[in-house]
Design a protein around this motif. Structure first.
Motif, PDB file in Angstrom:
ATOM      1  N   VAL A  61      -6.804  68.735  56.265  1.00  0.00           N
ATOM      2  CA  VAL A  61      -7.203  70.045  56.796  1.00  0.00           C
ATOM      3  C   VAL A  61      -8.246  69.951  57.901  1.00  0.00           C
ATOM      4  O   VAL A  61      -8.760  70.970  58.364  1.00  0.00           O
ATOM      5  CB  VAL A  61      -7.718  70.957  55.668  1.00  0.00           C
ATOM      6  CG1 VAL A  61      -6.641  71.154  54.603  1.00  0.00           C
ATOM      7  CG2 VAL A  61      -8.995  70.410  55.035  1.00  0.00           C
ATOM      8  N   GLY A  62      -8.570  68.733  58.331  1.00  0.00           N
ATOM      9  CA  GLY A  62      -9.476  68.584  59.466  1.00  0.00           C
ATOM     10  C   GLY A  62     -10.943  68.506  59.123  1.00  0.00           C
ATOM     11  O   GLY A  62     -11.798  68.674  60.004  1.00  0.00           O
ATOM     12  N   ALA A  71      -1.842  63.996  60.246  1.00  0.00           N
ATOM     13  CA  ALA A  71      -1.649  65.136  59.349  1.00  0.00           C
ATOM     14  C   ALA A  71      -1.118  66.294  60.186  1.00  0.00           C
ATOM     15  O   ALA A  71      -1.630  66.569  61.277  1.00  0.00           O
ATOM     16  CB  ALA A  71      -2.961  65.523  58.672  1.00  0.00           C
ATOM     17  N   PHE A  72      -0.083  66.967  59.681  1.00  0.00           N
ATOM     18  CA  PHE A  72       0.536  68.083  60.391  1.00  0.00           C
ATOM     19  C   PHE A  72       0.538  69.327  59.507  1.00  0.00           C
ATOM     20  O   PHE A  72       0.839  69.241  58.316  1.00  0.00           O
ATOM     21  CB  PHE A  72       1.987  67.755  60.766  1.00  0.00           C
ATOM     22  CG  PHE A  72       2.130  66.594  61.718  1.00  0.00           C
ATOM     23  CD1 PHE A  72       2.210  66.812  63.080  1.00  0.00           C
ATOM     24  CD2 PHE A  72       2.200  65.295  61.231  1.00  0.00           C
ATOM     25  CE1 PHE A  72       2.361  65.744  63.956  1.00  0.00           C
ATOM     26  CE2 PHE A  72       2.341  64.218  62.095  1.00  0.00           C
ATOM     27  CZ  PHE A  72       2.417  64.448  63.466  1.00  0.00           C
ATOM     28  N   VAL A  73       0.216  70.457  60.081  1.00  0.00           N
ATOM     29  CA  VAL A  73       0.327  71.753  59.423  1.00  0.00           C
ATOM     30  C   VAL A  73       1.280  72.604  60.244  1.00  0.00           C
ATOM     31  O   VAL A  73       1.034  72.862  61.423  1.00  0.00           O
ATOM     32  CB  VAL A  73      -1.042  72.450  59.312  1.00  0.00           C
ATOM     33  CG1 VAL A  73      -0.876  73.846  58.720  1.00  0.00           C
ATOM     34  CG2 VAL A  73      -1.989  71.632  58.458  1.00  0.00           C
ATOM     35  N   GLU A  74       2.375  73.006  59.633  1.00  0.00           N
ATOM     36  CA  GLU A  74       3.417  73.771  60.328  1.00  0.00           C
ATOM     37  C   GLU A  74       3.815  73.092  61.647  1.00  0.00           C
ATOM     38  O   GLU A  74       4.033  73.739  62.666  1.00  0.00           O
ATOM     39  CB  GLU A  74       2.945  75.208  60.599  1.00  0.00           C
ATOM     40  CG  GLU A  74       2.594  76.011  59.366  1.00  0.00           C
ATOM     41  CD  GLU A  74       3.800  76.448  58.556  1.00  0.00           C
ATOM     42  OE1 GLU A  74       4.891  75.883  58.737  1.00  0.00           O
ATOM     43  OE2 GLU A  74       3.644  77.362  57.725  1.00  0.00           O
ATOM     44  N   VAL A  78      -3.079  68.125  63.145  1.00  0.00           N
ATOM     45  CA  VAL A  78      -4.397  68.652  62.793  1.00  0.00           C
ATOM     46  C   VAL A  78      -5.498  68.074  63.673  1.00  0.00           C
ATOM     47  O   VAL A  78      -6.461  68.768  64.026  1.00  0.00           O
ATOM     48  CB  VAL A  78      -4.704  68.379  61.302  1.00  0.00           C
ATOM     49  CG1 VAL A  78      -6.142  68.754  60.945  1.00  0.00           C
ATOM     50  CG2 VAL A  78      -3.723  69.138  60.416  1.00  0.00           C
ATOM     51  N   TRP A  79      -5.349  66.817  64.054  1.00  0.00           N
ATOM     52  CA  TRP A  79      -6.424  66.170  64.809  1.00  0.00           C
ATOM     53  C   TRP A  79      -6.194  66.195  66.314  1.00  0.00           C
ATOM     54  O   TRP A  79      -7.137  66.009  67.071  1.00  0.00           O
ATOM     55  CB  TRP A  79      -6.626  64.750  64.286  1.00  0.00           C
ATOM     56  CG  TRP A  79      -7.210  64.787  62.904  1.00  0.00           C
ATOM     57  CD1 TRP A  79      -6.552  64.691  61.724  1.00  0.00           C
ATOM     58  CD2 TRP A  79      -8.579  65.029  62.571  1.00  0.00           C
ATOM     59  NE1 TRP A  79      -7.417  64.848  60.678  1.00  0.00           N
ATOM     60  CE2 TRP A  79      -8.666  65.038  61.157  1.00  0.00           C
ATOM     61  CE3 TRP A  79      -9.733  65.222  63.324  1.00  0.00           C
ATOM     62  CZ2 TRP A  79      -9.867  65.254  60.493  1.00  0.00           C
ATOM     63  CZ3 TRP A  79     -10.933  65.432  62.659  1.00  0.00           C
ATOM     64  CH2 TRP A  79     -10.991  65.442  61.260  1.00  0.00           C
ATOM     65  N   ALA A  85      -3.868  74.330  64.553  1.00  0.00           N
ATOM     66  CA  ALA A  85      -3.523  73.971  63.174  1.00  0.00           C
ATOM     67  C   ALA A  85      -4.265  74.858  62.177  1.00  0.00           C
ATOM     68  O   ALA A  85      -3.686  75.326  61.188  1.00  0.00           O
ATOM     69  CB  ALA A  85      -3.848  72.506  62.917  1.00  0.00           C
ATOM     70  N   LYS A  86      -5.536  75.131  62.454  1.00  0.00           N
ATOM     71  CA  LYS A  86      -6.347  75.879  61.496  1.00  0.00           C
ATOM     72  C   LYS A  86      -6.035  77.367  61.493  1.00  0.00           C
ATOM     73  O   LYS A  86      -6.450  78.081  60.575  1.00  0.00           O
ATOM     74  CB  LYS A  86      -7.826  75.618  61.761  1.00  0.00           C
ATOM     75  CG  LYS A  86      -8.215  74.188  61.378  1.00  0.00           C
ATOM     76  CD  LYS A  86      -9.645  73.835  61.724  1.00  0.00           C
ATOM     77  CE  LYS A  86      -9.921  72.364  61.399  1.00  0.00           C
ATOM     78  NZ  LYS A  86     -11.305  71.969  61.751  1.00  0.00           N
TER      79      LYS A  86
END
Length: 263
Positions: A61-62, A71-74, A78-79, A85-86
């Protein structure tokens, strides 16, 4: 080219960890973890203390930069693109730190405005969350967050995670110190979230809770994923607790140990 292909693949999932790794000095806390959380799923992450659950979720989640991996969100890295992402993420982290000198309502008001939400939207959503999470009495009394019980802090933390209407919730021990009545309310909210298309990842030590809530689960031990799949696939015809003990191991106590107890 490989990174672009990976990004396209991750977009099919709510959350994906790819070869995620974190080292602290000479200790490997998370050892090339790979996880895929399908959209709309209620996903449980379980493991013994020190297994790497919180570290993995913090990187996802960063909140903690990984030593390696992605890391991937949708589908958003994330980075590489943390702001985007957030927007999709609601997070209840371990050891949640909250402003102590605000009431719950004030906290949600500031949080919503920081998120760029319209003032009327923030006011409406905050009032509804405070009511549903049974924090109305504390709000009416002007109770400061610093005076909240642990369970109340969990609930106001969940409210901040939900306020901007994310599509993915990542919750670290959300039921910790929450009384049974409030736990039922929390469960109804989370089930409503997935029923409307949202995705949830929770970490918990309570196997019965994970079994009652989650449709998918992963067991992590020594920084590695040792089982991952649907709840039935991971349980393998037994209980989640039995499967957990089988994979993680449990120390037996000899009859002579602790013989002084009850003497």
């Amino acid at each position: 080219m490989a990174a672009a292909d990976t990004s396209t693949l991750e977009s099919e999932h709510a959350l994906e960890l790819v070869d995620l790794r974190r080292e602290f000095a000479d200790k490997v806390a998370v050892d090339d973890v790979n996880l895929r959380v399908p959209r709309g799923s209620f996903y449980g992450l379980v493991g013994p203390n020190g297994a790497g659950k919180t570290t993995a979720l913090s990187m996802a989640v960063g909140l903690l930069r990984p030593s390696g991996g992605q890391a991937f969100v949708e589908g958003v890295d994330v980075w590489q693109d943390p702001v985007e992402a957030k927007k999709h993420l609601g997070v209840l982290p371990d050891g949640l730190a909250l402003p102590e000198r605000l009431t719950g309502g004030e906290l949600l008001t500031y949080w919503g405005r920081f998120r760029g939400l319209d003032a009327q939207v923030v006011a409406s959503r905050s009032a509804e969350l405070i009511r549903l999470l049974e924090l109305e009495e504390a709000e009416a009394l002007g109770t400061l967050v610093g005076e909240y019980s642990t369970g109340m802090r969990k609930k106001i933390g969940l409210a901040t995670a939900l306020l901007h209407a994310p599509s993915v919730l990542v919750l670290d021990e959300p039921y910790e110190a929450v009384d049974p009545v409030s736990a039922r309310v929390l469960t109804r909210i989370l089930r409503r979230f997935t029923a409307t298309g949202g995705s949830i990842v929770i970490s918990s030590h309570v196997m019965s809770l994970v079994e009652s809530l989650c449709d998918r689960v992963a067991i992590i031990a020594n920084g590695r994923v040792v089982a991952d799949g649907t709840l039935d696939e991971v349980r393998g015809g037994t209980s989640l607790e039995d499967r957990f003990v089988e994979l993680v191991g449990a120390r037996d106590i000899d009859e002579e140990e602790l013989s002084w107890i009850g003497s």
